[in-house]
Design a protein around this motif. Structure first.
Motif, PDB file in Angstrom:
ATOM      1  N   SER A   1       0.824  -1.209   0.000  1.00 13.25           N
ATOM      2  CA  SER A   1       0.000   0.000   0.000  1.00 13.25           C
ATOM      3  C   SER A   1       0.855   1.255   0.000  1.00 13.25           C
ATOM      4  O   SER A   1       0.523   2.250  -0.667  1.00 13.25           O
ATOM      5  CB  SER A   1      -0.924   0.002   1.227  1.00 13.25           C
ATOM      6  OG  SER A   1      -1.803  -1.098   1.193  1.00 13.25           O
TER       7      SER A   1
ATOM      8  N   ALA B   1      -4.906   3.302  -1.299  1.00 14.94           N
ATOM      9  CA  ALA B   1      -5.226   1.880  -1.449  1.00 14.94           C
ATOM     10  C   ALA B   1      -6.533   1.515  -0.765  1.00 14.94           C
ATOM     11  O   ALA B   1      -7.146   0.495  -1.096  1.00 14.94           O
ATOM     12  CB  ALA B   1      -4.092   1.026  -0.884  1.00 14.94           C
TER      13      ALA B   1
ATOM     14  N   MET C   1      -5.871  -5.242  -2.174  1.00 18.40           N
ATOM     15  CA  MET C   1      -4.660  -4.696  -1.563  1.00 18.40           C
ATOM     16  C   MET C   1      -4.382  -5.353  -0.221  1.00 18.40           C
ATOM     17  O   MET C   1      -3.223  -5.581   0.147  1.00 18.40           O
ATOM     18  CB  MET C   1      -4.791  -3.183  -1.397  1.00 18.40           C
ATOM     19  CG  MET C   1      -4.741  -2.399  -2.702  1.00 18.40           C
ATOM     20  SD  MET C   1      -3.218  -2.694  -3.668  1.00 18.40           S
ATOM     21  CE  MET C   1      -1.961  -2.131  -2.515  1.00 18.40           C
TER      22      MET C   1
END
Length: 265
Positions: free
Chosen positions: A60, A86, A97
């Motif tokens: 991220s 993210a 993610m």
């Protein structure tokens, strides 16, 4: 999305683009990178699961720097809010993610576990901050073997995750496919990535030599200031490196307009 093959010299262009883009928004990009690293460091305070969560946050954080570099290359100023990019792109992207983060943490911990088989966990303890690094430890053959083994195993892990955050974010690809396509892109463009690595190594060496001269002078005058300059320079170089990642993604795939039309200042 289409995989693209680029010549080896493109790797040096990625380094140049990263440096130019960082120069266009140095404070914003450096601040965002610092916030990302500080967040990961704060999470490690949590007992047991803290270091694992910090590892899972890296994809991220990488995506945040990629989006921030894209913003800077378009002439826009990156904001700290991009640190959460993210988690603000819909439930599907959020889930993907999170999966990427979990897989990265698992892969990294597996590497650390394998290295422990070589030296009984000494390298793992030092790397995870559970034990201090000393000259005696660094000179142990078992420690060095575990270190080189970890570095060798981390390379394929890095290739799997290099493009994966960008593929999930910009192309909406599932985590497993993103890892596969990332691996293939890195392998097919290995020449460019070797040049990319060598180019950044040259930048680090050049900055290191200049920093050694400056800190050598300052250390004789104000020792504490010299130490602060070394830390700040290391953080700045790392931010520059992460700024260049989006250009590797742009050239290895046929990207969406948001990335394809990057205008470098």
């Amino acid at each position: 999305m289409k995989l693209q093959i680029v010549p080896a010299r493109t790797g040096l262009q990625w380094v140049q683009l990263g440096l130019r883009t960082f120069r266009s928004q140095p404070l914003a990009l450096a601040a965002l990178f610092f916030l990302a690293m500080a967040s990961m460091s704060l999470v490690t305070i949590l007992p047991l699961i803290g270091p694992v969560i910090a590892l899972a946050m890296l994809p991220s954080a990488t995506l945040a720097m990629m989006v921030a570099a894209s913003e800077a290359a378009h002439g826009r100023k990156p904001t700290p809010a991009l640190l959460l990019v993210a988690f603000r792109s819909g439930q599907q992207h959020l889930h993907s993610m999170l999966v990427l983060g979990g897989l990265y943490a698992a892969g990294f911990l597996l590497i650390i576990g394998v290295s422990s088989l070589v030296d009984g966990g000494t390298f793992a303890s030092v790397y995870m901050g559970a034990a201090p690094m000393t000259r005696e430890i660094a000179e142990l053959p078992e420690f060095q073997s575990a270190m080189w083994l970890s570095m060798g195993l981390y390379l394929p892990l890095s290739m799997l995750f290099w493009h994966a955050p960008g593929l999930v974010h910009w192309h909406g690809i599932a985590p497993a496919k993103a890892l596969f396509f990332s691996w293939v892109a890195c392998v097919r463009n290995i020449g460019a990535f070797v040049a990319f690595g060598l180019g950044w190594a040259a930048v680090f060496v050049a900055f290191g030599m200049a920093l050694a001269i400056v800190t050598g002078i300052l250390a004789a005058l104000i020792g504490s200031v010299a130490g602060g300059i070394m830390v700040a320079t290391a953080m700045m170089l790392a931010a520059m490196f992460f700024t260049s990642i989006v250009f590797t993604f742009r050239d290895c795939f046929s990207p969406p307009d948001e990335v394809a039309d990057l205008q470098i200042p």
